[in-house]
Design a protein around this motif. Sequence first.
Motif, PDB file in Angstrom:
ATOM      1  N   GLY A   1      -3.352  13.042   2.859  1.00 48.75           N
ATOM      2  CA  GLY A   1      -4.452  12.078   2.706  1.00 48.75           C
ATOM      3  C   GLY A   1      -5.409  12.034   3.767  1.00 48.75           C
TER       4      GLY A   1
ATOM      5  N   ASN B   1      12.955  11.039   1.559  1.00 50.90           N
ATOM      6  CA  ASN B   1      11.469  10.818   0.800  1.00 50.90           C
ATOM      7  C   ASN B   1      10.508  11.805   1.705  1.00 50.90           C
ATOM      8  OD1 ASN B   1       9.459  10.842  -1.061  1.00 50.90           O
ATOM      9  ND2 ASN B   1       9.846   8.659  -1.409  1.00 50.90           N
TER      10      ASN B   1
ATOM     11  N   GLY C   1      10.189   5.891  -6.020  1.00 50.18           N
ATOM     12  CA  GLY C   1       9.620   7.021  -6.526  1.00 50.18           C
ATOM     13  C   GLY C   1       9.390   8.157  -5.673  1.00 50.18           C
ATOM     14  N   PRO C   2       9.190   9.165  -6.146  1.00 48.62           N
ATOM     15  CA  PRO C   2       8.932  10.456  -5.272  1.00 48.62           C
ATOM     16  C   PRO C   2       7.477  10.401  -4.728  1.00 48.62           C
ATOM     17  CG  PRO C   2       8.746  11.084  -7.500  1.00 48.62           C
ATOM     18  CD  PRO C   2       9.242   9.761  -7.545  1.00 48.62           C
ATOM     19  N   GLY C   3       7.434  10.861  -3.531  1.00 50.05           N
ATOM     20  CA  GLY C   3       6.146  10.878  -2.748  1.00 50.05           C
ATOM     21  C   GLY C   3       5.594   9.601  -2.500  1.00 50.05           C
ATOM     22  N   ALA C   4       4.534   9.307  -1.656  1.00 51.09           N
ATOM     23  CA  ALA C   4       3.914   8.171  -1.298  1.00 51.09           C
ATOM     24  C   ALA C   4       3.451   7.640  -2.469  1.00 51.09           C
ATOM     25  CB  ALA C   4       2.910   8.391  -0.388  1.00 51.09           C
TER      26      ALA C   4
ATOM     27  N   ASN D   1      14.716   5.821   6.891  1.00 50.79           N
ATOM     28  CA  ASN D   1      15.090   6.119   5.315  1.00 50.79           C
ATOM     29  C   ASN D   1      13.890   7.159   4.813  1.00 50.79           C
ATOM     30  OD1 ASN D   1      13.115   3.836   5.401  1.00 50.79           O
ATOM     31  ND2 ASN D   1      13.328   3.938   3.332  1.00 50.79           N
TER      32      ASN D   1
ATOM     33  N   PRO E   1       0.914  -1.260   0.037  1.00 54.34           N
ATOM     34  CA  PRO E   1       0.105   0.146   0.178  1.00 54.34           C
ATOM     35  C   PRO E   1       0.703   1.234   0.032  1.00 54.34           C
ATOM     36  CG  PRO E   1      -0.685  -1.486   1.649  1.00 54.34           C
ATOM     37  CD  PRO E   1       0.533  -1.827   1.140  1.00 54.34           C
ATOM     38  N   ILE E   2       1.900   1.241   0.838  1.00 50.83           N
ATOM     39  CA  ILE E   2       2.745   2.504   0.715  1.00 50.83           C
ATOM     40  C   ILE E   2       4.445   1.983   0.618  1.00 50.83           C
ATOM     41  CG2 ILE E   2       2.860   2.652   3.310  1.00 50.83           C
ATOM     42  CD1 ILE E   2       3.050   5.830   2.446  1.00 50.83           C
TER      43      ILE E   2
ATOM     44  N   SER F   1       8.532  14.139   0.967  1.00 52.49           N
ATOM     45  CA  SER F   1       7.244  14.287   0.211  1.00 52.49           C
ATOM     46  C   SER F   1       6.034  13.127   0.363  1.00 52.49           C
ATOM     47  CB  SER F   1       7.553  14.698  -1.198  1.00 52.49           C
ATOM     48  OG  SER F   1       7.930  13.508  -1.946  1.00 52.49           O
ATOM     49  N   ALA F   2       6.806  11.922   0.643  1.00 49.32           N
ATOM     50  CA  ALA F   2       6.064  10.693   0.989  1.00 49.32           C
ATOM     51  C   ALA F   2       5.149  10.878   2.128  1.00 49.32           C
ATOM     52  CB  ALA F   2       6.810   9.411   0.842  1.00 49.32           C
TER      53      ALA F   2
ATOM     54  N   LYS G   1      -8.194   1.639  -2.966  1.00 47.55           N
ATOM     55  CA  LYS G   1      -8.514   1.829  -1.477  1.00 47.55           C
ATOM     56  C   LYS G   1      -7.913   2.776  -0.798  1.00 47.55           C
ATOM     57  CE  LYS G   1      -9.389  -3.277  -0.827  1.00 47.55           C
ATOM     58  NZ  LYS G   1      -8.985  -4.577  -0.368  1.00 47.55           N
ATOM     59  N   ASN G   2      -6.578   3.146  -1.378  1.00 42.92           N
ATOM     60  CA  ASN G   2      -5.754   3.891  -0.751  1.00 42.92           C
ATOM     61  C   ASN G   2      -5.360   5.081  -1.554  1.00 42.92           C
ATOM     62  OD1 ASN G   2      -5.383   2.154   1.510  1.00 42.92           O
ATOM     63  ND2 ASN G   2      -3.894   0.923   0.163  1.00 42.92           N
TER      64      ASN G   2
ATOM     65  N   ASP H   1      -1.380  -2.297   8.003  1.00 39.18           N
ATOM     66  CA  ASP H   1      -1.564  -1.459   7.266  1.00 39.18           C
ATOM     67  C   ASP H   1      -1.742   0.091   7.830  1.00 39.18           C
ATOM     68  OD1 ASP H   1      -2.347   0.461   5.194  1.00 39.18           O
ATOM     69  OD2 ASP H   1      -3.251  -1.220   4.106  1.00 39.18           O
TER      70      ASP H   1
ATOM     71  N   ASP I   1       2.584  13.438   1.528  1.00 35.15           N
ATOM     72  CA  ASP I   1       1.290  12.893   0.767  1.00 35.15           C
ATOM     73  C   ASP I   1       0.217  12.298   1.763  1.00 35.15           C
ATOM     74  OD1 ASP I   1       3.002  11.716  -2.275  1.00 35.15           O
ATOM     75  OD2 ASP I   1       2.474  13.613  -1.566  1.00 35.15           O
ATOM     76  N   VAL I   2       1.015  11.392   2.711  1.00 32.95           N
ATOM     77  CA  VAL I   2       0.166  10.595   3.581  1.00 32.95           C
ATOM     78  C   VAL I   2      -0.527  11.515   4.582  1.00 32.95           C
ATOM     79  CG1 VAL I   2       0.194   8.901   5.619  1.00 32.95           C
ATOM     80  CG2 VAL I   2       1.575   8.530   3.625  1.00 32.95           C
TER      81      VAL I   2
ATOM     82  N   THR J   1      -6.658   8.230  -1.475  1.00 32.06           N
ATOM     83  CA  THR J   1      -6.354   9.442  -0.975  1.00 32.06           C
ATOM     84  C   THR J   1      -5.012   9.730  -0.282  1.00 32.06           C
ATOM     85  OG1 THR J   1      -7.310  10.831   0.759  1.00 32.06           O
ATOM     86  CG2 THR J   1      -6.991   8.606   1.434  1.00 32.06           C
ATOM     87  N   PHE J   2      -4.195   8.569  -0.066  1.00 30.69           N
ATOM     88  CA  PHE J   2      -3.104   8.864   0.424  1.00 30.69           C
ATOM     89  C   PHE J   2      -1.829   8.864  -0.620  1.00 30.69           C
ATOM     90  CE2 PHE J   2      -4.456   8.428   4.763  1.00 30.69           C
ATOM     91  CZ  PHE J   2      -5.555   7.488   4.855  1.00 30.69           C
ATOM     92  N   ILE J   3      -2.018   8.472  -1.636  1.00 35.09           N
ATOM     93  CA  ILE J   3      -0.749   8.297  -2.546  1.00 35.09           C
ATOM     94  C   ILE J   3      -1.024   9.200  -3.732  1.00 35.09           C
ATOM     95  CG2 ILE J   3      -0.555   5.861  -1.779  1.00 35.09           C
ATOM     96  CD1 ILE J   3      -2.134   4.989  -4.572  1.00 35.09           C
ATOM     97  N   ARG J   4       0.299   9.618  -4.331  1.00 33.47           N
ATOM     98  CA  ARG J   4       0.179  10.409  -5.518  1.00 33.47           C
ATOM     99  C   ARG J   4       0.726   9.496  -6.735  1.00 33.47           C
ATOM    100  NH1 ARG J   4       5.464  14.150  -5.354  1.00 33.47           N
ATOM    101  NH2 ARG J   4       4.691  14.423  -3.035  1.00 33.47           N
TER     102      ARG J   4
ATOM    103  N   THR K   1       7.992   4.021  -0.085  1.00 28.13           N
ATOM    104  CA  THR K   1       8.727   5.495   0.033  1.00 28.13           C
ATOM    105  C   THR K   1       9.989   5.378  -0.839  1.00 28.13           C
ATOM    106  OG1 THR K   1      10.025   4.916   2.080  1.00 28.13           O
ATOM    107  CG2 THR K   1       7.970   6.182   2.410  1.00 28.13           C
ATOM    108  N   VAL K   2      10.211   4.182  -1.309  1.00 28.68           N
ATOM    109  CA  VAL K   2      11.723   3.914  -2.095  1.00 28.68           C
ATOM    110  C   VAL K   2      11.362   3.571  -3.289  1.00 28.68           C
ATOM    111  CG1 VAL K   2      12.949   3.152   0.057  1.00 28.68           C
ATOM    112  CG2 VAL K   2      11.852   1.439  -1.462  1.00 28.68           C
TER     113      VAL K   2
ATOM    114  N   ARG L   1      -7.229   5.536   8.519  1.00 27.51           N
ATOM    115  CA  ARG L   1      -8.574   5.700   8.353  1.00 27.51           C
ATOM    116  C   ARG L   1      -9.532   5.419   9.994  1.00 27.51           C
ATOM    117  NH1 ARG L   1      -7.420   3.408   3.028  1.00 27.51           N
ATOM    118  NH2 ARG L   1      -6.855   1.615   3.681  1.00 27.51           N
TER     119      ARG L   1
ATOM    120  N   PHE M   1      -2.435   2.820   6.447  1.00 27.13           N
ATOM    121  CA  PHE M   1      -3.656   3.445   5.947  1.00 27.13           C
ATOM    122  C   PHE M   1      -4.850   2.948   6.757  1.00 27.13           C
ATOM    123  CE2 PHE M   1      -0.726   5.451   3.448  1.00 27.13           C
ATOM    124  CZ  PHE M   1      -0.579   4.948   2.057  1.00 27.13           C
TER     125      PHE M   1
END
Lengths: 294, 502
Positions: free
Chosen positions: B437, B427, A17-20, B423, A11-12, B429-430, A106-107, B395, B433-434, A109-112, A14-15, B401, B397
């Motif tokens: 959301g 990143n 690509g950029p962002g979540a 780590n 689901p998430i 920005s990850a 499902k996720n 999870d 993002d969370v 809202t949290f990911i780009r 961080t390694v 929720r 998320f």
Amino acid sequence: MKRVFVNAILPISTVDGPGARSTVFLQGCNVACAYCHNPETQRHCCHCGDCVTTCPSKALRLKDGKVVFNKALCIQCDQCLRTCTHRSTPKAQAMTVAEVFAEIMKNRTFIRGITVSGGECTLYPDFLKELFAQCEQVGLTTLLDSNGTVAFDKYPELLKVTTGVMLDVKAWDQTVWHNLLSQTDDIAWQKSIILQAEQFWRNLRSNLILLANQNKLAELRIVVMPDHVDASRIIAELAHHTEPSLRNIALKLIAFRPHNVPFPANTLPATSNQIMNNLFEQAKRQGFTNICIR
Amino acid sequence: MIIDKQVIYDTATSRELTHEQKLMAMAKCAENCLENFTLSARAEELFASEVIRDLYEGNTPYRPRYILPDYDKFMKQGSKFLKTDAPTDLDEALFALITLYRHVPSVTNFPVYLGNLDRMLDPFLDGHTDEEIIKKLRLVFTYLDRTITDSFCHANLGPEDSRAARLILEAEEPMINAVPNFTIKYDPQITPDELMEKAISCSLKCSNPAIANHAMCEGSFGDAYGVASCYNILPTCGGAYTLTRLTMPKLAQMASSVENFMNELLPEAVAIMCDYMAQRIKFMVEQSGFFESNFLVKEGLISADRFLGMFGLTGLAECVNILLKVEHDGYGHSKEAEELATQILERTQTLVDTHHAPYSPLTGGKFLLHAQVGLDRDDGVTSGVRIPVGDEPCDFFDHLRHSAKLHGYFPTGVGDIFPIATNVSQNTSALLDVVKGAFGIGVRYLSFYAADTDLVRITGYLVKRSEMEKWENHEAVLHNTTQLGSSPYHTAHLGDRKVRMG
């Protein structure tokens, strides 16, 4: 509806690509790299049943000659992966694009965006194209990890819906390339890889140019493993590439680590900081503007 | 109540308390030997069995629990009582603030709210280089950490971007101090990503700032709110008279059924608690003289009209599991548990709203709910509405929720704490993002720290693991909150919180 085997959906991540991002790992690869840190993604399950006997929670059983996985009973101990001698997993699930997309949504809202990896995900270009098209429609960016051995020029529709490719440049010298990619004790498979190795090498070269021209090169990756990878040569050759210039593309230098890698790589030490730093300095001297060490 | 001379003697002669800690403890003894409230027999029973806790506010409320002065006003007018003129340059601004802080009381005897620092200081930065400003800020932050010896002390940033906000983050990052807490008020419509990534990067190095959902918090008191103490969201130029709390699992243990809990025990406990808080508030307003004599009131930096009573509750997780008769995979996991949790909060809200909160015009005469984050002796009581450590959903998320469904009930404060894989600093920005959301679906407040940090967030306040070790080896420690944090850190296994984004 076509199904492909999905090793996992994280689901998430961080390694990747950029962002979540959510990351989808597809099962199956066309090579067998010496340093592969997820060798259980290389082959499809051959239903030998060895893993069934060692599962501590009875999540695996043999039915009509096939290994059946019951996710509800799985305690995620990974014993099946350690038992398997075929570089596979009994846990990969055959899924349609719709099913993978539903998991991702499902996720939302949290990911780009999403990243698809594997294995080698470009072995399933139609699946990728359909999945990415749906993701783009909901505003998710689409990245894929690739070893560059499948020629992207055959799949222009896929590239249209791909935000970017994170491309492994595993070796430059052909001999190094052949040796690195064919590290398996499955002789038949090894022979098959060696037969295709040269074509794979040419595909990587043409992919570099094509992806750079189309502005689809998100990242260049080099796994640094002394005596197995000609990392310094790769950097120099990439730096001198002028059609187009690759020096502004993000360059990721990844230190080899002997964790979860096949024999004999698991007996070798991790790449030293000094070697990584030297390569970093070389890349900088040779004009790369965005370098990181992992 | 008869004063316990032995306790006073032991306090005065302790080898493990600083002078200040002794002084405050003895003042508390004096305050507690008076009886100012009337409790029914049943009320006494609920207090004795710790179903209701008064959170050490003392028997003689002579100052409000949480005070949030209007610092912006102070910066414009100075203070006659403190003989401090309105500042005209950066040095004067910093000295004026630390002078005023010295005179802002609270339940801890230290200021729990230091103001929106970036907004107050930004007008004074012209003509100074970044290096000069950072040096001054670090001197002041060090001063605060060494003289406000209690980490229930909170400075705010944002939601707007400013040179001051960026420099405060830069100054704060390498200091890794427990005092003060910082929260950045975050609104994706106002706060640029770049500033937030700096804030997140900072929090992964020094466990500060936490992040408040500005749009959601603004809904309670308009723009004039501050984050105080651990994560209390309260009106500025005001604050909270009192916070009393209901220990939900202890009440659940008395229940013969869910119906008995909802229809008999809960209404009774709510009534007793609201009556008790009303008595406390009346004493403070009518008898203590605070609102007649304190200079903060006289100079308009706080107003009696802007105080409220906080109805706290804690241990919702264990409460739900006890009522459902499950030990694992209940709260935070099953649909049944989620429905019961929501029903309990709905019911509590409804019941609290039927009781009148005196001297609380800002809330229309009502008490407001608060997810209280626990006391040192809480065992088998998970803070607020959090999911117990060790039982967190795999999870991340799913976890968020779950929080989103409950945070809306607590306008005066609720929040979740997550250790983050180291780590992620590569990143940030990850993580942003969370947060986007999570805030988008109704999470009110989040705080993060790096999984391997020395400075951990206990239940809302910060404590260093190395300081706790000293205290556990019977050495004196500078901060009161080190003593307070040591017990919950171990009993609630806070060091084992599930690391996220790994």
